[in-house]
Design an enzyme around this catalytic site. Sequence first.
Site, PDB file in Angstrom:
ATOM      1  N   SER A 125      89.082  10.569  32.477  1.00 20.44           N
ATOM      2  CA  SER A 125      89.083   9.745  31.266  1.00 20.44           C
ATOM      3  C   SER A 125      89.847  10.399  30.114  1.00 20.44           C
ATOM      4  CB  SER A 125      87.647   9.481  30.808  1.00 20.44           C
ATOM      5  OG  SER A 125      86.902   8.893  31.834  1.00 20.44           O
ATOM      6  N   HIS A 171      70.506   1.539  27.103  1.00 22.77           N
ATOM      7  CA  HIS A 171      69.513   0.973  28.021  1.00 22.77           C
ATOM      8  C   HIS A 171      68.287   1.881  27.906  1.00 22.77           C
ATOM      9  CE1 HIS A 171      67.525  -0.759  31.393  1.00 22.77           C
ATOM     10  NE2 HIS A 171      67.958   0.071  32.316  1.00 22.77           N
ATOM     11  N   GLU A 228      67.272  -8.199  36.901  1.00 24.36           N
ATOM     12  CA  GLU A 228      68.257  -7.852  37.941  1.00 24.36           C
ATOM     13  C   GLU A 228      67.642  -7.827  39.340  1.00 24.36           C
ATOM     14  OE1 GLU A 228      69.718  -4.466  35.902  1.00 24.36           O
ATOM     15  OE2 GLU A 228      68.463  -3.014  36.945  1.00 24.36           O
ATOM     16  N   GLU A 284      80.557 -21.836  46.039  1.00 22.98           N
ATOM     17  CA  GLU A 284      80.309 -22.853  45.011  1.00 22.98           C
ATOM     18  C   GLU A 284      79.264 -22.442  43.981  1.00 22.98           C
ATOM     19  OE1 GLU A 284      79.854 -26.876  46.312  1.00 22.98           O
ATOM     20  OE2 GLU A 284      81.514 -26.696  47.724  1.00 22.98           O
ATOM     21  N   SER A 324      76.134 -34.302  41.000  1.00 27.31           N
ATOM     22  CA  SER A 324      75.888 -35.687  41.416  1.00 27.31           C
ATOM     23  C   SER A 324      74.397 -36.006  41.329  1.00 27.31           C
ATOM     24  CB  SER A 324      76.351 -35.890  42.861  1.00 27.31           C
ATOM     25  OG  SER A 324      75.488 -35.183  43.745  1.00 27.31           O
TER      26      SER A 324
HETATM   27  P1  NAD Z   1      79.897   3.768  33.814  1.00 26.02           P
HETATM   28  O1  NAD Z   1      79.550   4.199  35.192  1.00 26.02           O
HETATM   29  O2  NAD Z   1      80.871   2.663  33.606  1.00 26.02           O
HETATM   30  O3  NAD Z   1      80.460   5.003  32.985  1.00 26.02           O
HETATM   31  C1  NAD Z   1      79.817   6.229  32.948  1.00 26.02           C
HETATM   32  C2  NAD Z   1      80.769   7.290  32.464  1.00 26.02           C
HETATM   33  O4  NAD Z   1      80.066   8.541  32.492  1.00 26.02           O
HETATM   34  C3  NAD Z   1      82.014   7.464  33.332  1.00 26.02           C
HETATM   35  O5  NAD Z   1      83.108   7.662  32.465  1.00 26.02           O
HETATM   36  C4  NAD Z   1      81.705   8.731  34.117  1.00 26.02           C
HETATM   37  O6  NAD Z   1      82.873   9.447  34.455  1.00 26.02           O
HETATM   38  C5  NAD Z   1      80.864   9.505  33.129  1.00 26.02           C
HETATM   39  N1  NAD Z   1      79.981  10.480  33.762  1.00 26.02           N
HETATM   40  C6  NAD Z   1      79.293  10.359  34.912  1.00 26.02           C
HETATM   41  N2  NAD Z   1      78.593  11.478  35.162  1.00 26.02           N
HETATM   42  C7  NAD Z   1      78.855  12.318  34.123  1.00 26.02           C
HETATM   43  C8  NAD Z   1      78.441  13.626  33.818  1.00 26.02           C
HETATM   44  N3  NAD Z   1      77.630  14.286  34.652  1.00 26.02           N
HETATM   45  N4  NAD Z   1      78.905  14.198  32.674  1.00 26.02           N
HETATM   46  C9  NAD Z   1      79.737  13.535  31.848  1.00 26.02           C
HETATM   47  N5  NAD Z   1      80.174  12.286  32.104  1.00 26.02           N
HETATM   48  C10 NAD Z   1      79.734  11.692  33.229  1.00 26.02           C
HETATM   49  O7  NAD Z   1      78.503   3.456  33.073  1.00 26.02           O
HETATM   50  P2  NAD Z   1      78.155   2.252  32.093  1.00 26.02           P
HETATM   51  O8  NAD Z   1      78.050   0.993  32.898  1.00 26.02           O
HETATM   52  O9  NAD Z   1      79.067   2.297  30.929  1.00 26.02           O
HETATM   53  O10 NAD Z   1      76.671   2.634  31.665  1.00 26.02           O
HETATM   54  C11 NAD Z   1      76.387   3.537  30.619  1.00 26.02           C
HETATM   55  C12 NAD Z   1      75.070   3.122  29.978  1.00 26.02           C
HETATM   56  O11 NAD Z   1      75.225   1.833  29.398  1.00 26.02           O
HETATM   57  C13 NAD Z   1      73.904   3.013  30.939  1.00 26.02           C
HETATM   58  O12 NAD Z   1      72.736   3.419  30.269  1.00 26.02           O
HETATM   59  C14 NAD Z   1      73.840   1.515  31.239  1.00 26.02           C
HETATM   60  O13 NAD Z   1      72.555   1.094  31.651  1.00 26.02           O
HETATM   61  C15 NAD Z   1      74.202   0.978  29.874  1.00 26.02           C
HETATM   62  N6  NAD Z   1      74.737  -0.380  29.836  1.00 26.02           N
HETATM   63  C16 NAD Z   1      75.741  -0.750  30.647  1.00 26.02           C
HETATM   64  C17 NAD Z   1      76.286  -2.019  30.532  1.00 26.02           C
HETATM   65  C18 NAD Z   1      77.422  -2.480  31.403  1.00 26.02           C
HETATM   66  O14 NAD Z   1      77.741  -3.649  31.371  1.00 26.02           O
HETATM   67  N7  NAD Z   1      78.095  -1.651  32.164  1.00 26.02           N
HETATM   68  C19 NAD Z   1      75.787  -2.909  29.554  1.00 26.02           C
HETATM   69  C20 NAD Z   1      74.782  -2.478  28.683  1.00 26.02           C
HETATM   70  C21 NAD Z   1      74.257  -1.201  28.838  1.00 26.02           C
HETATM   71 MG    MG Z   2      70.000  -6.608  32.296  1.00 30.09          MG
END
Ligand code: NAD
Ligand code: MG
Length: 339
Positions: free
Chosen positions: A52, A107, A194, A230, A251
């Site tokens: 990243s 979250h 979920e 669908e 329908s």
């Molecule tokens: P993701 O998997 O898309 O991204 C996680 C990031 O953390 C990645 O860049 C990964 O390289 C990095 N990472 C992983 N292990 C690591 C480590 N040990 N040290 C440093 N970096 C590390 O995750 P996400 O979906 O963005 O989720 C992040 C939080 O957001 C979670 O708590 C999730 O529940 C929450 N959340 C996600 C969404 C969604 O739509 N994706 C929506 C709302 C809330």
């Molecule tokens: Mg949810």
Amino acid sequence: MKVFYDRDADRRVLSNKTIAVIGYGSQGRAHARNLHDSGVDVVVGLRAHSRSEAIAREDGLRFASVEEATAMADVVMLLVPDEEQPAVYLHSVGDRLRPNAYLAFAHGFAIHFGTVVPPKNANVFMVAPKSPGRLVRSEYEAGRGTPCLIAVHQDPSGNTRELAIAYAAAIGGGRAGILETTFKDETETDLFGEQAVLCGGVSALVTAGFETLVESGYAPEMAYFECLHELKLIVDLMHERGIGGMREGISNTAEYGDYTRGPRIVGEEVRKAMRTVLGEIQDGSFAREWVREHAAGSGGFDRFREAARSHPIEQVGERLRALMPWLAPQDDELKFRVC
Ligand code: NAD
Ligand code: MG
């Protein structure tokens, strides 16, 4: 539920603060870029040699190690995957948090189930956009925003709620609506949704419908179209207009079948199973099981994935989707986590 908008947010509480966004995935990238464009001082925390880095640089954001970013920040938003949060917190965040810092989540899982236990002097809040990161960013860029949930877990400073509202507004939430909840309710309803409906319920329903038709001698291609393909048309209608609006778009025959047959499919047995699944979320047994599975190397999780991949619905789906090139994903963010 109480709803806040931009006019309720005092963005000045962020003006002298540095926010560390830890993790640059779906949510991390969207939060960091929106905060930055809202004039907030942002530093992205990345692990060593993270892929990243190049993306953050291209996005014009400064970055540092998770440890350094935490140490320089007033607010630390932890956006690594939920199952990684305990280890990242333990090794890189916990003992580098400034006294009276704000620790934030998108979250509630880690805080509600106690896989992360912040010190008493830390302020702990949640800002959870109700959409994938990609939409959090694109709506912000379009001058709109996605609704966000906020919650406060610990508030020694006395202004954590104000800060959560300001943060949510700075990522665009105040243009759509910021709804206040608790870590407990966000976590439990999120997991239930979920498991029972969005992911578990729908996948099982689609698969059972497909299998029923195929077992009765119908072509798998027909079963795939009718039970899976669908689904999107129906879900889009529900998403845009609610269940009533969806029924206006189908329908009369389909609508009559919906009223008379739907409750027979999802009857008392399914509702009982839903209550049991909700109970396992509420009493923490689902969380313990998932934490144990991750700690044991995710072997069982891998086997579930493998078994699902080899189901005939996937093979027929691959063949049929190849006939519909417009279905190909638009970009590489395949992972639409439901949150
Ligand atoms: P993701 O998997 O898309 O991204 C996680 C990031 O953390 C990645 O860049 C990964 O390289 C990095 N990472 C992983 N292990 C690591 C480590 N040990 N040290 C440093 N970096 C590390 O995750 P996400 O979906 O963005 O989720 C992040 C939080 O957001 C979670 O708590 C999730 O529940 C929450 N959340 C996600 C969404 C969604 O739509 N994706 C929506 C709302 C809330
Ligand atoms: Mg949810």
